[in-house]
Design an enzyme around this catalytic site. Structure first.
Site, PDB file in Angstrom:
ATOM      1  N   SER A  45       0.651  -1.261   0.066  1.00 14.15           N
ATOM      2  CA  SER A  45      -0.076   0.009  -0.183  1.00 14.15           C
ATOM      3  C   SER A  45       0.905   1.238   0.052  1.00 14.15           C
ATOM      4  O   SER A  45       0.151   2.122  -0.187  1.00 14.15           O
ATOM      5  CB  SER A  45      -1.097   0.130   1.256  1.00 14.15           C
ATOM      6  OG  SER A  45      -0.153  -0.376   2.626  1.00 14.15           O
ATOM      7  N   LYS A 112       4.567 -11.286   3.267  1.00 17.82           N
ATOM      8  CA  LYS A 112       2.986 -11.562   3.249  1.00 17.82           C
ATOM      9  C   LYS A 112       3.129 -11.443   1.533  1.00 17.82           C
ATOM     10  O   LYS A 112       3.856 -10.740   0.890  1.00 17.82           O
ATOM     11  CB  LYS A 112       2.412 -10.361   3.574  1.00 17.82           C
ATOM     12  CG  LYS A 112       0.767 -10.360   3.212  1.00 17.82           C
ATOM     13  CD  LYS A 112      -0.048  -9.414   4.161  1.00 17.82           C
ATOM     14  CE  LYS A 112      -0.125  -8.339   3.272  1.00 17.82           C
ATOM     15  NZ  LYS A 112      -0.606  -8.145   1.813  1.00 17.82           N
ATOM     16  N   GLU A 114       0.155 -12.324  -1.911  1.00 21.29           N
ATOM     17  CA  GLU A 114      -1.327 -12.164  -2.211  1.00 21.29           C
ATOM     18  C   GLU A 114      -1.753 -13.676  -3.201  1.00 21.29           C
ATOM     19  O   GLU A 114      -0.825 -14.144  -3.818  1.00 21.29           O
ATOM     20  CB  GLU A 114      -1.946 -11.202  -3.007  1.00 21.29           C
ATOM     21  CG  GLU A 114      -1.638  -9.807  -2.182  1.00 21.29           C
ATOM     22  CD  GLU A 114      -2.208  -8.543  -2.883  1.00 21.29           C
ATOM     23  OE1 GLU A 114      -2.775  -8.957  -4.064  1.00 21.29           O
ATOM     24  OE2 GLU A 114      -1.864  -7.527  -2.404  1.00 21.29           O
ATOM     25  N   GLU A 181      -9.119  -9.826   2.991  1.00 19.12           N
ATOM     26  CA  GLU A 181      -9.471  -8.452   2.834  1.00 19.12           C
ATOM     27  C   GLU A 181     -10.725  -8.173   2.081  1.00 19.12           C
ATOM     28  O   GLU A 181     -11.162  -8.918   0.864  1.00 19.12           O
ATOM     29  CB  GLU A 181      -8.166  -7.905   1.917  1.00 19.12           C
ATOM     30  CG  GLU A 181      -8.542  -6.292   1.627  1.00 19.12           C
ATOM     31  CD  GLU A 181      -7.513  -5.436   1.167  1.00 19.12           C
ATOM     32  OE1 GLU A 181      -6.265  -6.225   0.988  1.00 19.12           O
ATOM     33  OE2 GLU A 181      -7.522  -4.305   0.952  1.00 19.12           O
TER      34      GLU A 181
HETATM   35  O1  KIV Z   1      -0.253  -3.455   1.536  1.00 21.46           O
HETATM   36  C1  KIV Z   1      -1.097  -3.463   2.463  1.00 21.46           C
HETATM   37  O2  KIV Z   1      -1.194  -2.307   3.206  1.00 21.46           O
HETATM   38  C2  KIV Z   1      -1.852  -4.491   2.655  1.00 21.46           C
HETATM   39  C3  KIV Z   1      -3.025  -4.351   3.793  1.00 21.46           C
HETATM   40  C4  KIV Z   1      -4.276  -3.904   3.460  1.00 21.46           C
HETATM   41  C5  KIV Z   1      -3.445  -5.590   4.514  1.00 21.46           C
HETATM   42  O3  KIV Z   1      -1.836  -5.515   2.043  1.00 21.46           O
END
Ligand code: KIV
Length: 258
Positions: A45, A112, A114, A181
């Site tokens: 983000s 993390k 996706e 999400e």
């Molecule tokens: O990049 C981010 O901030 C995220 C959150 C919305 C979980 O993936």
């Protein structure tokens, strides 16, 4: 204060709800850590909050690595999760592994990425290599071009079954937690009940084991926050007023003092 790691996050399931957020630089990461935020996500983000893009897609590994390093240097107790940017795990598993290793070497405690079933092979390989993975299913912003916008997912029975199957698949592949999400809250509640790993919701209702908020939304730095966001401060106005007061005082000679 407690030091957060994979075992502490796993142990929190059913006992303690976790308010987690993003941070991208040393200053805000330190403040979030001092406030007791258990997991700080260096999210992609940053593409929108820090770099001025419309989506997360243009974020590069180099930008992720310098942000992860700044955040990791600045927290004492929070767990740092580094988001794998678009393109860093789509061009082959060996390259994905090298990029995950680079994020860990920059200071993150976990990565993390996706996707559900389609990234399970990678999740398995990373966890086997000692890289903890926080998965991300439901609305996955890196698929914005596939969706035609940032759209809530899991709304029909078939779509909900797919999100549930993806969540179960990433758990089975070894993820220690999963982001849910923008999915209906009843679906998030069902996934949270059926999974033994921590669910971290964002726009997914109150039943999740933990919540994410993007830092700029929760602090009111982003005045166009999504509707599910609660702003715990309204810093945009304060920051603008401070800049304006400074400009005015320099213009009038009130600052600096003799
Ligand atoms: O990049 C981010 O901030 C995220 C959150 C919305 C979980 O993936």
């Amino acid at each position: 204060m407690k030091k957060w790691n994979v075992s502490a996050v796993r142990a929190a399931k059913g006992k303690q709800k976790l308010g987690c957020c993003t941070a991208y630089d040393a200053c805000f990461a330190r403040l979030a850590d001092e406030a007791g935020v258990p997991i700080v996500l260096v999210g992609d983000s940053m593409g929108m909050t820090m770099l001025g893009y419309e989506t997360t897609l243009p974020v590069k590994m180099s930008e992720t690595l310098s942000s992860v390093a700044a955040v990791a240097r600045s927290v004492k107790n929070a767990m740092v999760v580094g988001d794998m940017p678009f393109g860093s795990y789509q061009c082959g598993d060996d390259e994905a592994m090298r990029n995950a290793v680079a994020i860990i070497q920059a200071g993150a405690d976990a990565v993390k990425l996706e996707g559900g079933a389609r990234v399970c092979g990678l999740i398995r390989r990373m966890t086997e290599a000692g890289i903890p993975v926080l998965a991300h299913v439901g609305m996955t912003p890196q698929s914005v071009n596939e969706y035609g916008g940032f759209k809530k997912q899991g709304k029909t029975a078939d779509a909900a079954a797919q999100v549930l199957a993806d969540a179960k698949a990433v758990e089975e592949a070894g993820a220690f937690a999963v982001t849910l999400e923008c999915i209906p809250s009843e679906l998030a509640a069902r996934i949270t009940e059926e999974l033994s790993i921590v669910t971290v919701g964002i726009g997914a209702g109150p039943a999740c084991d933990a919540q994410w908020l993007v830092m700029h939304d929760l602090l009111g730095l982003n005045e166009k926050a999504p509707s599910f966001v609660k702003q715990y401060a309204h810093l945009a106005g304060e920051v603008r007023d401070a800049f304006a007061a400074y400009v005015a005082e320099v213009a009038t000679g009130a600052f600096p003092a003799k």
